[in-house]
Write an enzyme that holds these catalytic residues in place. Structure first.
Site, short mmCIF file in Angstrom:
data_model
loop_
_atom_site.label_atom_id
_atom_site.label_comp_id
_atom_site.label_asym_id
_atom_site.label_seq_id
_atom_site.Cartn_x
_atom_site.Cartn_y
_atom_site.Cartn_z
N GLU A 223 0.83 -1.20 0.00
CA GLU A 223 0.00 0.00 0.00
C GLU A 223 0.87 1.26 0.00
O GLU A 223 0.65 2.20 -0.77
CB GLU A 223 -0.90 0.05 1.25
N ARG A 290 3.42 -0.97 15.56
CA ARG A 290 2.34 -0.37 16.37
C ARG A 290 2.87 0.29 17.64
O ARG A 290 2.10 0.85 18.42
CB ARG A 290 1.27 -1.42 16.68
N LYS A 539 -1.64 -10.83 2.83
CA LYS A 539 -0.73 -10.04 1.96
C LYS A 539 -0.23 -10.92 0.82
O LYS A 539 -0.21 -10.50 -0.34
CB LYS A 539 0.47 -9.55 2.77
O1 F6P Z 1 0.62 -5.62 8.06
C1 F6P Z 1 0.80 -5.23 9.38
C2 F6P Z 1 1.98 -4.35 9.51
O2 F6P Z 1 3.15 -5.07 9.39
C3 F6P Z 1 1.94 -3.59 10.82
O3 F6P Z 1 2.45 -4.29 11.88
C4 F6P Z 1 2.71 -2.36 10.50
O4 F6P Z 1 2.47 -1.34 11.42
C5 F6P Z 1 2.17 -2.07 9.11
O5 F6P Z 1 2.00 -3.33 8.52
C6 F6P Z 1 3.02 -1.19 8.26
O6 F6P Z 1 4.28 -1.74 8.04
P1 F6P Z 1 5.46 -0.87 7.49
O7 F6P Z 1 5.70 0.22 8.46
O8 F6P Z 1 6.62 -1.81 7.39
O9 F6P Z 1 5.05 -0.34 6.14
#
Ligand code: F6P
Length: 578
Positions: A223, A290, A539
């Protein structure tokens, strides 16, 4: 997985005692308050600036005694010490868990663990503060106008592109601290891969005054990288359309250099995207997504509210960390709240937990807590890989009061489910407005509106605790046929959290409080609260399904029949509209 075998809380004597008490447990908040004048004071605790009233909860002395024993049996305090000392308590990823190190003061004396302690051979305090200084210097340059866009205009909008922990924390804190945002600077947050998100967030922006922060711990999240590319495209297209840049590689590169910075643990990937690593702020694999709002992931908010406020925000976290570390279990607010949640979840079979901020600026706090608690504690195996021995995790949900009162409180007051609720409020509003032309009936002229707001806060927990009996309803002259519909059973448990004001420190305190509540629960359940393997399968499958959604027939045929027919329908609908 780590070698250590977690204590099986469900096999302890304390657990058995609590199960026995829970069988036929019949809370009586009216009776408990009537027979115990000290209940409110006995169950009201202080953690830094937070006054936490647990008296309207389902605590009794006996329940509390066994819950505290459970915390001792599971060694909550010992595991917390292990965490802050840098042990790899995130076993499935073989990582230390050190978000608490992000807020240790730079020049703190007598810190535990001591300043300069090494984690996996690194002086993490030095690294944390070096990064913080770099973020502060950058934030200052944007705030002062020294950092400009490619045409020399100062930055007016910071767009944070990230998702999960790289979005929910910054957006929640930005919203919570809006009154501290410097005039002339705003932040926006793009997270969803639904193209409508970035479209809407950029539609009215001037590219010459916009700065994008690509925030991704891994710099591999579909994303975020997709949105970052869309943002870069938007920047290039708009700058070249207005003639601000020429259609050359050099100009495009220069535009990225002035309008993109990154926050990541993967600086090589940042460089591959085209962002100069000089314009990137690092963090470390020992900070979970998180748990990262207080790392460089919060750069957008630092720009908005400034380094001094950010320092105050960090000091709020630290105050709660110290409370967690030094306060005996009996007075330890995060431990008590975590234990209470275990009581509700495992013994009284509550299915969810409401979080109801009576502070409009905290309107994203429930969403933030959803990731914190559900990604941390929604697990079915323990940290040694064995199956859990009890229910885990809590379903957090909520909306600010008073809005929620006019929507879902009906179910909390009169429904059949047990829904423990945390009510959070601050005493001093940012905008103490008065209703000068109050109607003189329900609202007096000159009414302090925040006081009226808070009357709702106090009234709700009172109504939930004490309800209204059939006799009280009858005494109001209610027709007998509708008495049952108007009865409130009461005995609906709440926790009230009251802070002086929604300052940066208090916001840090609230986050720290819930982090350690989650930690306490995870330790009782014997789970690794710091991994998140449950998000991976979806994912992987999204990437696997993507060619089918793009029209690849072979890939479509490889899907199960339900997925295939849904994708086929989607393709038909797209085709029909084209
Ligand atoms: O898909 C969950 C996750 O890994 C979360 O734990 C994390 O906060 C989020 O995706 C975003 O991940 P990143 O900061 O690596 O883009």
């Amino acid at each position: 997985m780590t070698e250590s075998v977690p204590v099986d809380s469900a096999q302890t004597d304390a657990w058995k005692q609590l199960s026995d008490i829970a069988t036929g447990f019949s809370p009586d908040l009216r009776g408990w308050f009537a027979s115990d004048a000290s209940r409110a004071s006995r169950y009201t605790f202080q953690a830094a600036d937070l006054t936490v009233d647990l008296s309207k909860s389902f605590l009794t002395e006996e329940v509390l005694r066994h819950l505290l024993q459970l915390a001792k049996d599971a060694d909550v305090a010992g595991r917390y010490q292990a965490m802050i000392a840098g042990q790899h308590i995130n076993g499935s990823e073989d990582r230390a868990v050190l978000h608490t190190a992000l807020r240790r003061p730079k020049d703190g004396q007598a810190l535990v663990p001591p300043k300069g302690f090494l984690v996996d051979g690194e002086d993490i305090d030095a690294e944390v503060h070096a990064t913080l200084d770099k973020v502060f210097a950058f934030a200052d340059s944007v705030r002062s106008g020294a950092w400009t866009g490619i045409t020399g205009k100062r930055i007016e909008t910071v767009v944070n592109i990230g998702i999960g922990g790289s979005d929910l924390g910054p957006v929640m804190v930005y919203e919570a601290l809006k009154p501290y945002v410097q005039a002339g600077i705003q932040c926006r947050f793009v997270s969803n891969i639904d193209p409508s998100d970035i479209y809407e967030k950029t539609a009215d922006l001037d590219p010459e005054t916009t700065l994008f922060i690509v925030a991704s711990k891994t710099f591999g999240t579909l994303e975020t990288l997709t949105n970052a590319r869309l943002a870069r495209q938007w920047l290039w297209n708009n700058l070249s359309e207005s003639g601000a840049i020429a259609d050359t590689d050099d100009d495009r590169k220069n535009a990225v250099a002035k309008h993109f910075v990154a926050v990541s643990t993967a600086l090589d990937k940042v460089a591959a995207f085209g962002i100069d690593p000089q314009n990137a702020f690092g963090f470390w694999d020992w900070v979970g997504g998180r748990y990262s709002v207080d790392s460089a992931i919060g750069t957008s908010v630092v720009i908005a509210i400034g380094p001094d406020n950010w320092r105050e925000f960090l000091s709020g976290f630290h105050a709660i960390d110290e409370h967690m570390r030094t306060t005996p279990l009996e007075q330890n607010v995060p431990v008590l709240m975590g234990l209470l949640n275990v009581w509700y979840t495992n013994f009284l079979k509550a299915q969810s937990h409401a979080v109801l901020p009576y502070a409009q600026y905290l309107h994203r706090f429930p969403a933030y807590l959803q990731q914190l608690t559900m990604e941390s504690n929604g697990k079915s195996v323990r940290w040694d890989g064995s199956p859990v021995t009890s229910d885990t995790g809590e379903i957090f949900w909520g909306e600010p009061g008073t809005n929620g009162q006019h929507a879902f409180y009906q179910l909390i007051h009169q429904g059949t489910r047990l829904i423990p609720a945390d009510f959070i409020a601050v005493a001093n509003p940012a905008h103490p407005l008065k209703d000068e032309s109050g109607d003189g009936k329900t609202v007096k002229p000159g009414q302090d509106v925040h006081a009226l707001f808070m009357a709702n806060f106090f009234a709700q927990t009172k109504a939930l605790a004490f309800g209204k009996t059939a006799d009280e309803v009858r005494a109001e002259g209610t027709a007998e046929s509708v008495v049952p519909a108007r009865v409130f059973s009461g005995n609906r448990p709440t926790t009230s959290i009251l802070a002086p004001a929604l300052t940066p420190s208090v916001v840090g305190q609230l986050i720290g409080l819930y982090e350690h509540i989650v930690f306490t629960e995870g330790t009782i359940w014997g789970i690794d609260s710091f991994d998140q393997w449950g998000v991976e399968l979806g994912k992987q499958l999204a990437l696997q399904v993507a060619p089918a959604v793009d029209g690849d027939e072979q890939a479509l045929d490889a899907q199960d029949s339900s997925t295939k027919s849904l994708i086929t329908k989607y393709l038909e609908l797209r085709e029909a509209a084209s």
